[in-house]
Design an enzyme around this catalytic site. Structure first.
Site, PDB file in Angstrom:
ATOM      1  N   SER A 107     -14.555  -8.059  88.317  1.00 36.51           N
ATOM      2  CA  SER A 107     -16.024  -7.984  88.304  1.00 36.51           C
ATOM      3  C   SER A 107     -16.643  -9.244  87.720  1.00 36.51           C
ATOM      4  O   SER A 107     -17.727  -9.666  88.143  1.00 36.51           O
ATOM      5  CB  SER A 107     -16.478  -6.760  87.496  1.00 36.51           C
ATOM      6  OG  SER A 107     -16.048  -5.563  88.128  1.00 36.51           O
ATOM      7  N   GLY A 118      -9.607  -4.720  83.801  1.00 35.30           N
ATOM      8  CA  GLY A 118      -9.668  -5.801  82.826  1.00 35.30           C
ATOM      9  C   GLY A 118      -9.053  -7.098  83.286  1.00 35.30           C
ATOM     10  O   GLY A 118      -8.885  -8.026  82.486  1.00 35.30           O
ATOM     11  N   SER A 119      -8.734  -7.192  84.573  1.00 32.16           N
ATOM     12  CA  SER A 119      -8.092  -8.415  85.076  1.00 32.16           C
ATOM     13  C   SER A 119      -9.101  -9.503  85.439  1.00 32.16           C
ATOM     14  O   SER A 119      -8.713 -10.619  85.761  1.00 32.16           O
ATOM     15  CB  SER A 119      -7.226  -8.086  86.296  1.00 32.16           C
ATOM     16  OG  SER A 119      -8.001  -7.510  87.333  1.00 32.16           O
ATOM     17  N   GLY A 120     -10.418  -9.180  85.395  1.00 29.47           N
ATOM     18  CA  GLY A 120     -11.444 -10.197  85.651  1.00 29.47           C
ATOM     19  C   GLY A 120     -12.089 -10.112  87.016  1.00 29.47           C
ATOM     20  O   GLY A 120     -12.804 -11.042  87.419  1.00 29.47           O
ATOM     21  N   HIS A 157     -11.636 -34.423  67.780  1.00 34.70           N
ATOM     22  CA  HIS A 157     -12.996 -33.908  67.650  1.00 34.70           C
ATOM     23  C   HIS A 157     -13.007 -32.410  67.955  1.00 34.70           C
ATOM     24  O   HIS A 157     -12.127 -31.893  68.640  1.00 34.70           O
ATOM     25  CB  HIS A 157     -13.938 -34.634  68.603  1.00 34.70           C
ATOM     26  CG  HIS A 157     -13.636 -36.094  68.734  1.00 34.70           C
ATOM     27  ND1 HIS A 157     -13.716 -36.962  67.675  1.00 34.70           N
ATOM     28  CD2 HIS A 157     -13.219 -36.835  69.803  1.00 34.70           C
ATOM     29  CE1 HIS A 157     -13.384 -38.175  68.075  1.00 34.70           C
ATOM     30  NE2 HIS A 157     -13.075 -38.120  69.361  1.00 34.70           N
ATOM     31  N   GLY A 198      -6.528  -5.385  91.451  1.00 35.86           N
ATOM     32  CA  GLY A 198      -5.827  -5.701  90.213  1.00 35.86           C
ATOM     33  C   GLY A 198      -6.062  -4.609  89.195  1.00 35.86           C
ATOM     34  O   GLY A 198      -6.879  -3.705  89.400  1.00 35.86           O
ATOM     35  N   ARG A 199      -5.333  -4.697  88.093  1.00 34.34           N
ATOM     36  CA  ARG A 199      -5.497  -3.706  87.036  1.00 34.34           C
ATOM     37  C   ARG A 199      -6.877  -3.843  86.384  1.00 34.34           C
ATOM     38  O   ARG A 199      -7.538  -4.876  86.493  1.00 34.34           O
ATOM     39  CB  ARG A 199      -4.407  -3.889  85.977  1.00 34.34           C
ATOM     40  CG  ARG A 199      -2.994  -3.609  86.470  1.00 34.34           C
ATOM     41  CD  ARG A 199      -2.021  -3.666  85.301  1.00 34.34           C
ATOM     42  NE  ARG A 199      -0.665  -3.303  85.696  1.00 34.34           N
ATOM     43  CZ  ARG A 199       0.290  -4.169  85.997  1.00 34.34           C
ATOM     44  NH1 ARG A 199       0.032  -5.485  85.961  1.00 34.34           N
ATOM     45  NH2 ARG A 199       1.501  -3.762  86.326  1.00 34.34           N
TER      46      ARG A 199
END
Length: 707
Positions: free
Chosen positions: A509, A505-507, A83, A502-503
């Site tokens: 925020s 764009g690592s998540g 599915h 972290g760098r």
């Protein structure tokens, strides 16, 4: 057609769809209740499980062509158990956006690929709130309840309109008497009586017409106020994702469409419609005078309608183009004013001016096309009117000469015909306004029909403690966007100070946005004090979470108003205490107006460090149990940062604190440091523990900053 399959994607699909509708789901509980045999959910069990979550579901068969008209997302099921969720249909490009339950990723399918997968079986899914939202959809029908609400006023307007039409009927009859009786028999006494009667009728007609306009405008103004208030409340209740996916100028342009609706409601169009409704009375009297002349008027009405219908679609397309160009101009203007410092610093004013000139020229050209087409439409209406007048004059003169009609009757007939044709012409000439208001309603509907954050039935508790848990979190901003967070499992204890590094764009925020319930995760749960945030009232939660961002926005008010934004009646002592904690009290005291100093738009009257310290005071003033610093000190000078770091112990006391930072010195004293990479937690521990591993990312980042 069941969900029996060794990987059983039915339960996972239910989890995804429930979270899409902001409904919390416990997969283990669903499995325990509905997967009695332990072999997976069959179709009946799946539907029952969905209904237990307050979802409205229906299993149907649909051809591919009919998929353009169903409510999405929907679950497509297959005989083999593979599915998938259908999330979007692009009928122009014949592409289909699906969520692959096996790969756990979105996919874009071409028509042929989709035809190979689709077997015609689909489950339609909506939440009760979605159904209510659809029933309350903003379009022209939205005004029907408003009309019913003010029906007494509209009935009064209708009664006044009846009297106005009667007066309009009497006047031509008086003129007929004057022409056929008074002038022929030299009846001066009759003339005096008719003149007095006409004067009385004129006074009453003017008075009633003014009264009708007043009553009508008063009621439509109240509807306008209701619509304006509803619009602003709805705008502020929209989720953050709405604003992040749209340009500011586009949203402003849509909100400004309210002006077009206001002008239409308070203009002459609706009163012209009322006048037109009484035309059957005039037709009866005109038919009595001359059936032949009446037929000419009757045959002209379809000509007016046909011409307007012919012009309408072209006019609508050009109005659409004009709106789109206006929205582009609004967006560019807002962007330019907001970024004026960058534009001046880079000396790119000529380039920006060139872009503006091109966009403005496009908008003016689009507006010119609208005006030209509207003029053609109006001249066409005038042409029909002149043609009808000439035919009536010729035919009427023949009837008078042949003795079938008197001169007075001909004049009276023409006056009555004018009472019918005038509102028709006004409506035809106002057709452009109607097309414009139709587009305005559609554009405004994009805002008002967008679902708001759900508050009804949500969990509210007196006060949170500060325990935070992330369980198996996977998240992306859009179904076709890359995964931002994947397999996040994290427990934060009450009163713990957590650093997240972290760098870019690592998540990092994104993790804090989930804590504020700006978004619901695609998979997993975010818990505060053991309560699932998918079930929490967003306002209740956000009042108890203090957030300081890298770029904070201050409102064009006084400093005290900005700090006490959430509670304007807050005692001054509480505001000063928060300002002292944030290291802002000293510089505020040195200002001429002190705490009453107006900060300017977005805090333009203050330095970056001063704005940041006021933002920190604003976050602290409500004594939140959870405090988030998202790069809050990165824009500060070292002295300002030192003041805040010196008070950090007092700031953090009794709170759960999450500090996101690129500058590792900011988080080195945290109870625990979380290191993120590509949406995953790869390391965690204290500063010294992480530094002890030379292969760790934290060690690498620390080394870069040391160098």
């Amino acid at each position: 057609m069941d969900f029996h399959h060794k990987n059983n994607y039915g339960l996972y699909a239910l989890e995804i769809l429930a979270q899409y509708h902001n409904i919390s789901i416990n997969p283990e509980e669903i499995k325990h209740k509905f997967d009695i045999n332990g072999v997976g959910l069959d179709l009946t069990s799946w539907l029952l499980a969905a209904k237990s979550l307050e979802l409205k579901v229906k299993a149907v068969k649909k051809t591919i062509e009919r998929l353009n008209f169903i409510y999405l997302p929907a679950l497509v099921w297959r005989e083999d158990g593979h599915h998938f969720i259908l999330t979007k249909v692009n009928k122009e490009s014949n592409r289909y956006l699906i969520y692959d339950l096996e790969q756990r990723n979105p996919r874009v399918l071409e028509q042929a690929e989709f035809e190979d997968l689709y077997q015609g079986n689909i489950i339609l899914i909506t939440s009760r709130s979605s159904v209510i939202g659809k029933l309350a959809k903003f379009d022209f029908t939205w005004f029907i309840p408003a009309v019913i609400k003010y029906r007494k006023i509209f009935i009064e307007t209708l009664i006044v309109s009846v009297f106005l039409q009667l007066f309009a009927l009497i006047t031509p009859l008086f003129f007929q008497v004057v022409m056929d009786k008074v002038l022929v028999h030299r009846g001066f006494s009759t003339l005096n009586i008719i003149t007095i009667a006409l004067a009385v009728v004129a006074i009453f007609e003017i008075t009633l017409s003014g009264l009708r306009t007043y009553i009508f405008t008063h009621s439509t103004s109240r509807i306008d106020v209701e619509l304006g208030a509803k619009l602003f409340r709805h705008l502020l209740a929209l989720p953050i994702s709405y604003f992040e996916s749209r340009r500011v100028g586009d949203t402003v342009a849509r909100v400004r469409e309210l002006d077009q609706i206001r002008n239409f409601l308070t203009g002459q169009a609706l009163t012209s419609i009322l006048d037109l409704l009484f035309s059957f009375i005039f037709f009866a009297v005109m038919w009595y005078y001359s059936p032949k002349l009446t037929l000419v008027i009757l045959f002209s009405l379809p000509c007016y309608a046909t011409w307007s219908i012919f012009i309408s679609p072209i006019l609508r397309r050009r109005l659409d183009d004009k709106f789109a160009r206006n929205a582009d101009n609004q967006s560019f203007l807002v962007e330019s004013v907001t970024a004026i410092n960058t534009i001046k610093a880079m000396a790119v004013s000529p380039q920006m001016t060139n872009i503006w000139d091109k966009q403005l020229a496009g908008y003016v050209a689009a507006g010119f096309k609208v005006t030209v087409l509207a003029t053609i439409g109006q001249q066409g209406i005038q042409l029909i009117q002149k043609a009808v007048m000439i035919i009536n004059l010729w035919l009427g003169a023949h009837l008078v000469i042949s003795g079938d009609l008197s001169i007075g009757q001909l004049i009276a007939f023409n006056m009555l015909a004018g009472q019918i044709v005038a509102p028709v012409i006004r409506l035809a000439q106002l057709w452009q306004d109607f097309q414009q208001v139709g587009i305005s309603v559609t554009r405004l509907g994009d805002v008002l029909n967008y679902p708001t954050e759900s508050y009804q039935g949500k969990l509210t508790l007196p006060e949170i403690n500060g325990d935070i848990s992330f369980r198996n979190i996977r998240f992306r901003y859009k179904p076709d966007a890359p995964i931002i967070l994947n397999n996040i499992n994290l427990n934060i204890k009450q009163g713990e100070i957590i650093g997240i590094v972290g760098r870019s764009g690592s998540g990092k925020s994104t993790l804090t946005k989930l804590i504020q319930r700006f978004y619901i995760p695609e998979n997993g749960q975010v818990l505060i004090d053991g309560h699932d945030l998918a079930l929490a009232d967003p306002n209740w939660l956000r009042r108890q979470v203090g957030v300081v961002l890298q770029d904070n926005v201050l409102l064009n008010r006084s400093i005290i108003d900005n700090i006490a934004l959430a509670d304007p009646g807050m005692p001054v002592e509480k505001v000063i205490h928060a300002a002292k904690l944030a290291g802002a009290h000293d510089f505020i005291s040195e200002l001429r107006e002190g705490y009453n100093t107006i900060v300017g738009e977005q805090g333009a009257g203050l330095s970056g460090g001063q704005r940041q310290r006021i933002a920190i005071a604003r976050a602290l003033v409500n004594n939140p149990k959870i405090l988030i610093f998202d790069e809050a000190t990165s824009a500060l000078d070292y002295e300002s940062e030192h003041v805040i770091m010196r008070n950090m112990h007092k700031i953090c006391q009794g709170r759960t604190v999450i500090i996101i930072a690129h500058r590792l010195s900011t988080v080195k004293n945290a109870d625990r440091i979380i290191v993120m990479e590509k949406g995953q937690i790869i390391e965690q521990g204290k500063h010294k523990e992480l530094l002890s591993d030379p292969e760790s990312l934290y060690h690498y980042l620390h080394q870069l900053q040391s160098d």
